[in-house]
Design a protein around this motif. Structure first.
Motif, PDB file in Angstrom:
ATOM      1  N   VAL A 257      41.503  19.952 -81.761  1.00 19.37           N
ATOM      2  CA  VAL A 257      41.054  19.163 -80.661  1.00 19.37           C
ATOM      3  C   VAL A 257      39.628  17.607 -80.591  1.00 19.37           C
ATOM      4  O   VAL A 257      38.675  18.831 -80.958  1.00 19.37           O
TER       5      VAL A 257
ATOM      6  N   ILE B   3      37.164  18.355 -70.457  1.00 21.21           N
ATOM      7  CA  ILE B   3      38.812  18.703 -70.911  1.00 21.21           C
ATOM      8  C   ILE B   3      38.662  19.366 -71.230  1.00 21.21           C
ATOM      9  O   ILE B   3      39.448  19.740 -72.096  1.00 21.21           O
ATOM     10  N   GLY B   4      37.746  18.509 -73.110  1.00 17.53           N
ATOM     11  CA  GLY B   4      38.283  19.504 -74.162  1.00 17.53           C
ATOM     12  C   GLY B   4      38.199  20.653 -74.234  1.00 17.53           C
ATOM     13  O   GLY B   4      38.555  21.263 -75.400  1.00 17.53           O
TER      14      GLY B   4
ATOM     15  N   ILE C 197      40.536  22.879 -72.869  1.00 17.12           N
ATOM     16  CA  ILE C 197      42.214  22.700 -74.289  1.00 17.12           C
ATOM     17  C   ILE C 197      41.572  23.971 -74.959  1.00 17.12           C
ATOM     18  O   ILE C 197      42.663  24.795 -75.746  1.00 17.12           O
TER      19      ILE C 197
ATOM     20  N   VAL D 240      45.045  17.724 -80.447  1.00 16.09           N
ATOM     21  CA  VAL D 240      44.971  16.927 -79.565  1.00 16.09           C
ATOM     22  C   VAL D 240      44.013  16.131 -79.568  1.00 16.09           C
ATOM     23  O   VAL D 240      42.817  16.458 -79.706  1.00 16.09           O
ATOM     24  N   ASN D 241      44.080  14.463 -79.177  1.00 20.18           N
ATOM     25  CA  ASN D 241      43.986  13.676 -78.932  1.00 20.18           C
ATOM     26  C   ASN D 241      43.569  13.179 -77.683  1.00 20.18           C
ATOM     27  O   ASN D 241      43.547  12.420 -77.046  1.00 20.18           O
ATOM     28  N   ASN D 242      41.556  14.175 -77.914  1.00 21.32           N
ATOM     29  CA  ASN D 242      41.549  13.602 -75.672  1.00 21.32           C
ATOM     30  C   ASN D 242      39.940  12.823 -76.161  1.00 21.32           C
ATOM     31  O   ASN D 242      40.106  12.228 -74.616  1.00 21.32           O
TER      32      ASN D 242
ATOM     33  N   ILE E 134      46.040  13.098 -74.754  1.00 18.62           N
ATOM     34  CA  ILE E 134      45.531  13.089 -73.577  1.00 18.62           C
ATOM     35  C   ILE E 134      45.260  11.504 -72.709  1.00 18.62           C
ATOM     36  O   ILE E 134      44.281  10.973 -72.958  1.00 18.62           O
TER      37      ILE E 134
ATOM     38  N   VAL F 240      48.177  20.706 -71.792  1.00 20.02           N
ATOM     39  CA  VAL F 240      48.386  21.077 -73.038  1.00 20.02           C
ATOM     40  C   VAL F 240      49.439  22.224 -73.266  1.00 20.02           C
ATOM     41  O   VAL F 240      50.127  22.301 -74.777  1.00 20.02           O
TER      42      VAL F 240
END
Length: 256
Positions: free
Chosen positions: A11, A18-19, A22, A89-91, A146, A234
């Motif tokens: 992540v 947010i990260g 997640i 997860v590209n956040n 994201i 997610v």
């Protein structure tokens, strides 16, 4: 609780906001987590501790996603430490300065697009060999981008951000077609205004509110969305319940 047991998630921007939400949600669902951060080592360490408290493995990796060499070294380290990546997860993201196109310099445009579009492209490219190999055994790999509901409106004074997120979504929809044959699903979560440091700054700059909670009364369902709302979306997309979901976008703004 253990639906993601045996899976490894990377992540980006996971030290806060947010990260972080997640990372903690995926850990609660059973995944081990590689926690990427840019500067705040203490915050990243807190995320690692929280993941470990959930009974999962975690390590923190310092790398600014717009630094190609740092990203390559990070991916190598994550694969060495965890034997691969199942979920990316590209956040990680940054805001633009809220200026009109006529007043936006090339350096800002390049910086924002590099963070939101070029970095996820590189991360996905570097992670895919490991993810494909693991998917041959497990039948599953996942990439989640994201994005933002900004791509629905393309509001004035936000060209760099609008362009970066639009390119990110184009990348996701392309990967969804390219990687499906390898068992990899690629999907998008696009939050609206969310209770984070960036959300607080945005609310102050664009709406003149000192406390983002002042917007609760005029928001859908009586509150501004939280990082945990985004994390829940997610978690669904990488779960067994979403086994047939690919190339889709969840606009997470309460229908506003």
């Amino acid at each position: 609780m253990n639906g993601l047991a045996g899976r490894v998630a990377l992540v980006t921007g996971a030290s806060r906001g947010i990260g972080r939400a997640i990372a903690l949600r995926l850990a609660a669902d059973g995944a081990d987590v590689a926690v990427n951060y840019r500067r705040d080592a203490d915050a990243a360490a807190e995320t690692v501790t929280a993941v470990e408290a959930a009974g999962r493995r975690a390590r923190a990796y310092a790398a600014s996603v717009d630094d190609a060499q740092a990203v390559a070294a990070m991916v190598d380290a994550v694969i060495a430490d965890f034997s691969g990546v199942d979920i990316l997860v590209n956040n990680a993201g940054i805001a633009s300065r809220g200026r009109a196109v006529a007043d936006t310099d090339a350096a800002e445009l390049e910086r924002v697009i590099r963070t939101h579009a070029l970095a996820p492209h590189q991360l996905s490219r570097l992670v895919l060999p490991s993810m494909r190999a693991r998917a041959r055994d497990t039948g599953r790999g996942d990439i989640v981008m994201i994005s933002s509901v900004a791509t629905l409106r393309h509001a004035a004074n936000g060209a760099p951000y609008n362009m970066g997120k639009a390119a990110l979504e184009a990348l996701a929809l392309t990967l969804a077609k390219e990687e499906r044959r390898h068992g990899i699903r690629t999907n998008i979560v696009a939050p609206g205004l969310t209770v984070t440091d960036m959300g607080e700054r945005l609310a102050k700059a664009t709406m003149g509110v000192g406390d983002i909670a002042e917007l609760d009364a005029r928001s859908p369902f009586g509150r501004v969305s939280t990082p945990e709302d985004v994390a829940a979306a997610v978690a669904y997309l990488v779960s067994a319940d979403a086994a047939y979901v690919n190339g889709q976008k969840i606009n997470l703004d309460g229908g506003g």
